[in-house]
Design a protein around this motif. Structure first.
Motif, PDB file in Angstrom:
ATOM      1  N   ASN A   1       0.833  -1.206   0.000  1.00 31.18           N
ATOM      2  CA  ASN A   1       0.000   0.000   0.000  1.00 31.18           C
ATOM      3  C   ASN A   1       0.867   1.256   0.000  1.00 31.18           C
ATOM      4  OD1 ASN A   1      -1.473   2.169   2.019  1.00 31.18           O
ATOM      5  ND2 ASN A   1      -2.903   1.201   0.581  1.00 31.18           N
ATOM      6  N   ALA A   2       1.934   1.253   0.807  1.00 33.01           N
ATOM      7  CA  ALA A   2       2.824   2.412   0.876  1.00 33.01           C
ATOM      8  C   ALA A   2       3.528   2.632  -0.459  1.00 33.01           C
ATOM      9  CB  ALA A   2       3.843   2.207   1.996  1.00 33.01           C
ATOM     10  N   SER A   3       3.938   1.538  -1.111  1.00 38.62           N
ATOM     11  CA  SER A   3       4.605   1.654  -2.409  1.00 38.62           C
ATOM     12  C   SER A   3       3.658   2.243  -3.449  1.00 38.62           C
ATOM     13  CB  SER A   3       5.091   0.287  -2.871  1.00 38.62           C
ATOM     14  OG  SER A   3       6.045  -0.225  -1.978  1.00 38.62           O
TER      15      SER A   3
ATOM     16  N   LYS B   1       1.385   5.169  12.159  1.00 40.18           N
ATOM     17  CA  LYS B   1       0.069   4.558  12.392  1.00 40.18           C
ATOM     18  C   LYS B   1       0.120   3.049  12.086  1.00 40.18           C
ATOM     19  CE  LYS B   1      -3.719   6.684  11.147  1.00 40.18           C
ATOM     20  NZ  LYS B   1      -4.383   6.946  12.427  1.00 40.18           N
ATOM     21  N   ARG B   2       0.806   2.698  10.996  1.00 37.03           N
ATOM     22  CA  ARG B   2       0.921   1.270  10.663  1.00 37.03           C
ATOM     23  C   ARG B   2       1.740   0.529  11.721  1.00 37.03           C
ATOM     24  NH1 ARG B   2       1.509   3.549   5.317  1.00 37.03           N
ATOM     25  NH2 ARG B   2       3.775   3.460   5.494  1.00 37.03           N
ATOM     26  N   PHE B   3       2.814   1.170  12.192  1.00 41.11           N
ATOM     27  CA  PHE B   3       3.648   0.539  13.215  1.00 41.11           C
ATOM     28  C   PHE B   3       2.855   0.307  14.503  1.00 41.11           C
ATOM     29  CE2 PHE B   3       6.375   1.271  16.970  1.00 41.11           C
ATOM     30  CZ  PHE B   3       7.192   0.148  16.864  1.00 41.11           C
TER      31      PHE B   3
ATOM     32  N   PHE C   1      -0.409   0.065  14.854  1.00 41.90           N
ATOM     33  CA  PHE C   1      -1.459  -0.938  14.646  1.00 41.90           C
ATOM     34  C   PHE C   1      -0.872  -2.354  14.700  1.00 41.90           C
ATOM     35  CE2 PHE C   1      -4.108  -3.665  12.019  1.00 41.90           C
ATOM     36  CZ  PHE C   1      -5.365  -3.406  12.539  1.00 41.90           C
ATOM     37  N   THR C   2       0.294  -2.535  14.045  1.00 40.90           N
ATOM     38  CA  THR C   2       0.918  -3.858  14.047  1.00 40.90           C
ATOM     39  C   THR C   2       1.337  -4.268  15.455  1.00 40.90           C
ATOM     40  OG1 THR C   2       1.771  -3.411  11.826  1.00 40.90           O
ATOM     41  CG2 THR C   2       2.758  -5.251  13.027  1.00 40.90           C
ATOM     42  N   LEU C   3       1.935  -3.329  16.191  1.00 41.52           N
ATOM     43  CA  LEU C   3       2.365  -3.634  17.558  1.00 41.52           C
ATOM     44  C   LEU C   3       1.155  -3.953  18.447  1.00 41.52           C
ATOM     45  CD1 LEU C   3       4.937  -3.806  19.235  1.00 41.52           C
ATOM     46  CD2 LEU C   3       4.616  -1.410  19.890  1.00 41.52           C
ATOM     47  N   ALA C   4       0.066  -3.232  18.237  1.00 41.90           N
ATOM     48  CA  ALA C   4      -1.158  -3.495  19.006  1.00 41.90           C
ATOM     49  C   ALA C   4      -1.686  -4.891  18.703  1.00 41.90           C
ATOM     50  CB  ALA C   4      -2.218  -2.448  18.678  1.00 41.90           C
ATOM     51  N   LEU C   5      -1.605  -5.299  17.432  1.00 40.21           N
ATOM     52  CA  LEU C   5      -2.067  -6.639  17.054  1.00 40.21           C
ATOM     53  C   LEU C   5      -1.247  -7.717  17.771  1.00 40.21           C
ATOM     54  CD1 LEU C   5      -3.788  -8.517  15.273  1.00 40.21           C
ATOM     55  CD2 LEU C   5      -2.020  -8.323  13.509  1.00 40.21           C
ATOM     56  N   VAL C   6       0.075  -7.515  17.848  1.00 41.27           N
ATOM     57  CA  VAL C   6       0.941  -8.483  18.525  1.00 41.27           C
ATOM     58  C   VAL C   6       0.558  -8.595  20.002  1.00 41.27           C
ATOM     59  CG1 VAL C   6       3.306  -8.966  19.261  1.00 41.27           C
ATOM     60  CG2 VAL C   6       2.860  -8.158  16.934  1.00 41.27           C
TER      61      VAL C   6
ATOM     62  N   ILE D   1      11.689   3.899  10.935  1.00 41.52           N
ATOM     63  CA  ILE D   1      10.354   3.353  10.698  1.00 41.52           C
ATOM     64  C   ILE D   1      10.114   3.277   9.211  1.00 41.52           C
ATOM     65  CG2 ILE D   1       7.914   3.675  11.133  1.00 41.52           C
ATOM     66  CD1 ILE D   1       9.599   3.154  13.607  1.00 41.52           C
ATOM     67  N   SER D   2       9.682   2.163   8.772  1.00 36.97           N
ATOM     68  CA  SER D   2       9.394   2.032   7.343  1.00 36.97           C
ATOM     69  C   SER D   2       8.108   1.269   7.185  1.00 36.97           C
ATOM     70  CB  SER D   2      10.541   1.304   6.650  1.00 36.97           C
ATOM     71  OG  SER D   2      10.708   0.029   7.221  1.00 36.97           O
TER      72      SER D   2
END
Length: 349
Positions: free
Chosen positions: A26-28, A58-60, A62-67, A348-349
């Motif tokens: 999506n970012a690409s 925001k993506r970072f 969300f991903t950390l929250a999922l973990v 962050i990427s």
């Protein structure tokens, strides 16, 4: 003692790599679209609210929250009360062949994984019984000492592969000897050994060791795993099949189940032989026989109470999701040129 109450939920962590790939795609795509409009640095000047970093954060988050959410649902628990309890059961040692021939795929997905799945189901059927695991190839080692901690048994079982024993071969005799010496002293509980192997390249005194175990009141059962017709042993690297294992002369190695040897070992050990196939491994039939045996009362120290720790992970996940929700995708006008993440572009990427 640490454990997960709902460890099956940990498989949900497999979604994280897939999610990262989707975010990257999506970012690409967004970057290409913006580049078609003009230089990104120029766009940031022309559009004061445009930000490259905020969507990444925001993506970072969300991903950390999922973990954290997955760990919370799995519910980590810590043992809080350790005491001696009285149990009644039998003692069982499982000897598992981990030689390279166990990678043959005449059973699905292969002989070794099929055997591990069967042992895991056997552990589920144990009640207050003790279990230990011996792994063997050219030599034999105790992978798990005799224990009543069935969660630990499954944990150790998952870590078993063909690299765990450096010497190749099938030292069934050493495995039986090691297993026979691992039972508790001064107990009248029934003691049994289950040997799971293809029986190939038998190279030591398995019959004598089975006889010696039987004379001590230990029954030796054998489960033959594989095909008597023979099958090559595949070689994989990073999930890609490279070919089949060959001998020094360059010929493809074909591995066959040695049923005759395993039947003789079972007879010498006063046990029975069962052949596994794709629909059954024979462990259930042996377990039915074991459950009918005499059980002995014994005392063992174990954690009898566990405290939940899911609340910390759920709270962390909710906080991260709240921050992600409140964090804008574009710069706020009243913040002007202020950028909290201005120096974090490379991290962050």
């Amino acid at each position: 003692m640490f454990r997960f109450a709902n460890e099956i939920w940990l498989y949900a962590l497999l979604l994280v790599p897939a999610l990262l790939v989707l975010f990257w795609m999506n970012a690409s795509w967004r970057k290409k679209v913006m580049q078609q409009l003009g230089d990104l640095n120029v766009l940031e000047t022309l559009i004061p609210t445009y930000s490259q970093n905020l969507p990444r954060w925001k993506r970072f988050l969300f991903t950390l929250a999922l973990v954290f959410l997955v760990f919370g649902i799995a519910n980590p628990q810590i043992g809080s009360k350790y005491e001696e309890v009285k149990r009644e059961g039998f003692e069982l040692m499982v000897c598992l062949d981990v030689s390279n021939s166990m990678l043959a795929e005449d059973l699905t997905p292969n002989r070794l994984e099929r055997a591990k799945q069967a042992i895991s189901r056997l552990i589920d059927r144990l009640k207050n019984d003790k279990i230990g695991i011996v792994v063997f190839a050219g030599d034999a080692y105790i992978q798990l000492p005799m224990t009543v901690d069935h969660s630990a048994a499954k944990l150790f079982l998952r870590s078993i592969d063909t690299d765990i024993v450096p010497t190749q071969g099938t030292a069934i005799g050493k495995a039986i000897q090691l297993a026979a010496g691992s039972f508790s002293d001064n107990t009248k509980a029934n003691k049994s050994i289950i040997v799971i192997t293809d029986g190939e390249n038998h190279e030591d005194d398995a019959l004598q060791q089975a006889t010696a175990a039987s004379e001590k009141g230990i029954k030796v059962y054998t489960i033959g795993i594989g095909s008597t017709d023979g099958t090559p042993i595949p070689i994989y690297k990073r999930g890609q099949m490279l070919g089949y294992r060959k001998d020094r002369a360059g010929n493809t190695v074909v591995t066959k189940l040695n049923e005759t040897m395993l039947q003789q070992i079972a007879a010498a050990g006063d046990g029975t032989y069962v052949r596994a196939n794709n629909s059954r491994t024979g462990l259930n039939a042996l377990m039915d026989e074991l459950e009918g045996m005499q059980r002995e009362e014994f005392g063992s120290k174990m954690f009898t109470s566990y405290e939940d720790r899911f609340q910390y992970f759920i709270a962390a996940a909710l906080i991260l999701l709240l921050i992600e929700l409140l964090l804008p995708s574009r710069k706020l006008k009243f913040l002007g040129d202020f950028s909290l993440f201005k120096n974090s572009n490379q991290s962050i990427s």
